[in-house]
Every structure is written in C-alpha cells, then in structure tokens.
Design an enzyme around this catalytic site. Structure first.
Site, PDB file in Angstrom:
ATOM      1  N   ALA A  65      -0.888   3.080   1.753  1.00 30.40           N
ATOM      2  CA  ALA A  65      -1.186   3.007   3.057  1.00 30.40           C
ATOM      3  C   ALA A  65      -0.198   3.863   3.948  1.00 30.40           C
ATOM      4  O   ALA A  65       1.073   3.627   3.543  1.00 30.40           O
ATOM      5  CB  ALA A  65      -1.749   1.898   3.708  1.00 30.40           C
ATOM      6  N   GLY A 110      -2.165   1.010  -1.460  1.00 28.39           N
ATOM      7  CA  GLY A 110      -3.300   1.307  -0.938  1.00 28.39           C
ATOM      8  C   GLY A 110      -3.728   2.650  -2.202  1.00 28.39           C
ATOM      9  O   GLY A 110      -4.968   2.566  -2.663  1.00 28.39           O
ATOM     10  N   GLU A 113      -4.867   0.542  -5.182  1.00 27.71           N
ATOM     11  CA  GLU A 113      -6.101  -0.057  -4.980  1.00 27.71           C
ATOM     12  C   GLU A 113      -7.210   1.069  -4.981  1.00 27.71           C
ATOM     13  O   GLU A 113      -8.140   0.910  -5.565  1.00 27.71           O
ATOM     14  CB  GLU A 113      -6.040  -0.708  -3.619  1.00 27.71           C
ATOM     15  N   GLU A 133       3.449  -4.217  -1.518  1.00 24.81           N
ATOM     16  CA  GLU A 133       3.116  -4.774  -0.115  1.00 24.81           C
ATOM     17  C   GLU A 133       4.259  -5.525   0.313  1.00 24.81           C
ATOM     18  O   GLU A 133       4.809  -5.858   1.472  1.00 24.81           O
ATOM     19  CB  GLU A 133       1.616  -4.886   0.232  1.00 24.81           C
TER      20      GLU A 133
END
Ligand code: COA
Length: 286
Positions: A65, A110, A113, A133
């Site tokens: 992200a 992300g 993911e 993260e």
C-alpha cells in the site's frame, strides 16, 4: 480509461498491469479505486474468460500500500481503508473466472496480499514476497493474516509476519506460496497466458464451481450465487451457478449440490459426449 492501470484483452484473457513503476506500483487510493473497476470488468464483460494481475517494470509487482497515504489516518480511517481493501481483494478471490498473479519482482505488504487473493501465482526468479507491515508498527490489512496462514501454514506465516522478512522465489515455491517460477523473466506473461488458455478451454460453469467450493474450504470469498449480498450477477455466464446453494457454507455439502448442478448444464452433456465420441469438447458456458 484508467490512469494507474494498463489493461489489455487478448484471446479472452484480461491483463491488468498496475502502472506506477516509479513508486514500485504501490497501491494508492486511485490504484485501489481503478482496481475495483477493473475487477468489475472481469465479472461483467462476457468477452473475458480469465485474468492476469501484474506490475509494470522489471522491479516490482506491487511494493505494498502507498505508505505516503498512511500519515495522519485516524483509527476509524485505518479500519475503513482495510475494509475497502478486503472488499476488493475478496471480489478477486470470489471471481468465478480465474485470476492469476504474475509476480515480476517485489510483492510486499498489500502486494503480497493482492497476489494471494488471486487464484494462483507465477513469479520470476527476482520475486520477493513479504508482509513487512510490522516494520511500520502495523499489521497486514488486506487479508494477509488470513490468506498467508491458509497458504503456507500457521507457524511459517506467523514467523514471516512477525519478522517482516522477505521470502525469495525459491522459498516461496517450496512453501506453496507460488505455483511456478518462470526462469526467463520475459516469459512470465506468456507462461501465465499458456496456463490460463488451458483453463479457458474448460467448462466455465464447472470452473466457477471449483473456485467456489475451494474458497469455502479455504474460508475465503463468498459463494458465486446466493451467498452474495453485493448485487453481483449470480452467474456471469447466464446459467444458474450457485442458484441452489443452501449449504450454509459447508464445503462438502456445497460440493454435492454443485456437482449435481453440473448435470443440469449443456456443457456437462457435451463433455461426456465428446469423451465417448473420442473428440475434443466444445464448451459454451451453458
Ligand atoms: N509506498 C509508497 N512508496 C513506495 C513504496 C510504498 N509501499 N514502496 C516503494 N516506494 C517508493 C519509494 O519511496 C521510492 O520513491 P522515491 O523514488 O520518490 O523516493 C520508490 O518507490 C523506489 O523505492 P526505493 O525504496 O528507492 O527502492 P529500493 O530498491 O531501495 O527498495 C523496497 C525497494 C521494496 C525494499 C523498498 O521500496 C521498500 O521497503 N518499500 C516498502 C515496502 C513495504 O513496507 N510495504 C508494505 C507497506 S504497508
């Protein structure tokens, strides 16, 4: 027209390329919104049989992200961002049409993911996976705690998420995180297309039901049919996929129903007839 994605539809395979190579294809708000639109296209465009998600450039699939958008977010805004990511990634996982991740470099946070939300993964030798993260005082927020655990097992998933370390292509393959490593990086997309072309020749309603039943086993995604509450067309092929689903999320029961539903399709009759007549079946998605 997308600004942060490049899309291409060739031979019924829809390729979505996340196109922010200068930021290692980090997912900012615009990428997320456009990805959502592109996923809707996969569901609704009858010309699309399957899809590929990849990243622009030779260095990254998606490096996570966009961290620059995290600063100043409140607790509520953080939760809303996670919910939005969950919704889009769940729609990828629940897609009745196969979606493959072609991982061409870093797949972090992300990005890892996103790759895990796809139905399977191919990668280049320079691919690096991870959920870093924790280094930011965060946890994975787009389904990573669940999908990584489901794909590689609890002990390995916890260690990777707690350490924030990167996993190279060979280790990812050994763990079952990726299906294939493509040694010649310029062949990543062609190999992914080859695999999807094989699947595109199968009966679409059977393909959709396999994805649906496997997702129940993995605790991932909603069902193609009655389980959906978000207004998606029950069956993009015009049939009745999932129409009889009253399995209550029991994968074994749903498999029995879905197996039965296949007997009501024209494609199943064609498949059996073609086998007996020693010819290649021609499936129509009916
Ligand atoms: N969000 C925002 N920008 C990112 C980003 C992210 N997740 N990942 C990379 N970028 C940007 C960098 O800030 C840099 O931008 P700049 O040139 O304007 O400074 C550019 O992409 C190139 O990245 P850089 O860090 O210079 O490349 P590198 O080869 O030295 O390192 C990584 C590559 C992937 C190891 C490193 O970029 C990284 O750790 N990224 C963050 C990974 C992460 O924590 N993801 C989870 C987020 S929740």
């Amino acid at each position: 027209m997308y600004k942060t994605l490049h899309t291409d539809l060739t031979d019924a395979i829809f390729t979505i390329t996340i196109n922010r190579p200068d930021k290692l294809n980090a997912i900012n708000t615009q990428v997320m919104d456009e990805l959502s639109e592109a996923v809707t296209e996969i569901y609704t465009n009858k010309e699309i049989s399957s899809a590929i998600i990849t990243g622009a450039g030779a260095k990254a699939f998606v490096a996570g992200a966009d961290i620059s958008e995290f600063q100043g977010l409140t607790k509520e805004e953080g939760q809303a961002l996670s919910a939005k990511g969950h919704d889009i990634f769940m729609r990828i996982a629940s897609s009745p049409k196969p979606i493959a991740a072609a991982v061409n470099g870093f797949a972090l946070g992300g990005g890892c993911e996103l790759a895990m939300a796809c139905h399977f993964r191919l990668c280049t030798t320079n691919a690096r996976f991870g959920q870093p993260e924790v280094n930011l005082g965060l946890i994975p927020g787009y389904g990573g705690t669940q999908r990584l655990t489901e794909l590689i097992g609890r002990g390995r998933a916890i260690e990777i998420m707690l350490s924030g370390r990167m996993v190279d292509a060979t280790e990812a393959h050994t763990m079952g995180l990726v299906n294939y490593i493509v040694v010649e990086s310029n062949e990543l997309l062609s190999k992914t297309r080859e695999l999807l072309s094989i699947i595109n020749e199968k009966a679409p309603l059977a393909v959709a039901r396999i994805i649906e039943c496997v997702n129940i086993a993995a605790g991932d995604g909603t069902t193609v049919g009655n389980g959906r509450t978000d207004g998606w067309e029950a069956d993009p092929f015009g049939g009745e996929a999932g129409a009889d689903d009253n399995s209550g999320g029991n994968g074994f029961l749903r498999e029995q129903q879905a197996f039965g539903e296949c007997f009501g399709t024209e494609d199943m009759k064609e498949g059996a007839a073609a086998f007996l007549e020693k010819r290649k079946p021609k499936f129509k998605g009916l």
